[in-house]
Scaffold this active site. Structure first.
Site, PDB file in Angstrom:
ATOM      1  N   ASP A  78       1.021  -1.467  -0.064  1.00 38.74           N
ATOM      2  CA  ASP A  78      -0.197   0.195   0.449  1.00 38.74           C
ATOM      3  C   ASP A  78       1.143   1.527  -0.269  1.00 38.74           C
ATOM      4  O   ASP A  78       0.325   2.411  -0.158  1.00 38.74           O
ATOM      5  CB  ASP A  78      -1.149  -0.176   1.446  1.00 38.74           C
ATOM      6  N   HIS A 118      -4.224   7.372   5.960  1.00 43.93           N
ATOM      7  CA  HIS A 118      -3.932   6.294   6.050  1.00 43.93           C
ATOM      8  C   HIS A 118      -4.226   5.568   7.348  1.00 43.93           C
ATOM      9  O   HIS A 118      -4.020   4.879   8.303  1.00 43.93           O
ATOM     10  CB  HIS A 118      -2.382   6.283   6.527  1.00 43.93           C
TER      11      HIS A 118
END
Length: 338
Positions: free
Chosen positions: A61, A306
């Site tokens: 990611d 995040h």
């Protein structure tokens, strides 16, 4: 001069941070991480203007968008692309470069300078497009005697390895160079008329020994700077993601000391406080710990990113509020309108 920043990617998806140092004479751009889809909202010219790509670590990611970055920059002329990352970066990037078919490369420009940051030294190697990235031209390692890993006329870049489960995540802090501004009162007292010549005083490319033709004869730029300019500390920004540091530990104290007084802290906020056990297991911070960190370090602003996709939008807002229990100014990116 100023540090401009933009959060890339959506809430609950891959994120990245694009930062720009604007000196008034030039603009330098740094990209922190490169998750999937993070570059989709940028123009190609903006992607090609990024001089430094700074990876925290190489979980998917944080690196899944690299192919798009590479496609736009693999044969950049004139200046190299600089890549920074934790131990293992040289091997990872060599594989990424070589994961394509190369047969039209021999006359292509393009140079990539890749650095890997260890606790006690920095390793680096050059890769060239004309060689199909086949060889890593290793440069001599140099010891780390401070947090600083790079310096230009406009800013310095610092880095610190933080624990993320069984691996390390590299945190970054960028500090703008001192700002030099013309003091209007000093200018008025000098008797000199304002004009375009004042830009010469704040232009780092102009030498102190150069002279300017002003009223009364030639004047040294160095003396004019001493007489007319004031100095102010530059802005600062830190990027911390995918890490776990326990409060009241030596590691916490060291981290707080490093980012103390930073203008803007951009920090992961993966889990709610109630999911402490899950956060600990996966090597992440909870919202309350992020707020405590910002408070203890006395940062100016705290921006959260995040966020775990396990939560809904209402939970993300609740996480922001949990963070605000300790740091009132905590905020989510304004781009995330939910």
């Amino acid at each position: 001069m100023a540090i401009e920043w933009q959060i890339l990617g959506r809430a609950g998806a891959d994120n990245a941070l694009l930062a720009t140092i604007d000196s008034g004479h030039s603009r330098e751009r740094l990209l922190f991480d490169c998750g999937e889809g993070c570059l989709s909202g940028l123009r190609v010219a903006s992607v090609q203007a990024i001089g430094h790509l700074c990876f925290s670590h190489f979980h998917m990611d944080h690196v899944a968008g690299f192919d798009a970055f590479f496609r736009h920059n693999y044969n950049r002329p004139d200046v190299p692309v600089e890549v920074w990352g934790p131990p293992g970066t040289l091997e990872v990037m060599a594989h990424r470069f070589r994961g394509f078919g190369w047969n039209l490369h021999r006359d292509q420009p393009g140079e990539w300078l890749v650095h890997e940051i260890a606790e006690e030294h920095v390793g680096a190697a050059r890769f060239f497009t004309r060689e199909a990235f086949a060889e890593a031209h290793r440069l001599p390692e140099f010891p780390r005697d401070s947090r600083e890993i790079h310096r230009s006329a406009n800013f310095r870049l610092e880095a610190k390895l933080l624990p993320h489960g069984t691996i390390s995540s590299l945190a970054y802090r960028m500090v703008e160079a001192e700002r030099k501004n013309v003091d209007p009162s000093r200018l008025g007292e000098s008797g000199l008329a304002p004009g375009p010549w004042l830009q010469s005083l704040t232009d780092p490319a102009r030498s102190d020994d150069e002279t300017l033709a002003l009223g009364g004869g030639p004047r040294r730029i160095g003396q004019l700077r001493e007489d007319l300019l004031t100095t102010k500390a530059g802005d600062s920004l830190a990027y911390l993601t995918d890490f776990r540091v326990e409060p009241d530990s030596d590691e916490w104290a060291d981290l707080v000391d490093w980012i103390r007084g930073t203008g803007t802290l951009v920090c992961e906020c993966q889990y709610r406080a109630d999911d402490e056990a899950l956060a600990r297991r996966h090597g992440h911070m909870t919202a309350d710990l992020v707020g405590r960190l910002a408070r203890d370090a006395g940062v100016g602003n705290l921006l959260l990113l995040h966020l775990s996709r396990r939560y809904a939008a209402a939970d993300w807002l609740a996480m922001r509020d949990e963070t605000r229990t300790f740091f009132r100014g905590a905020a989510l990116p304004s781009e995330w309108d939910f």
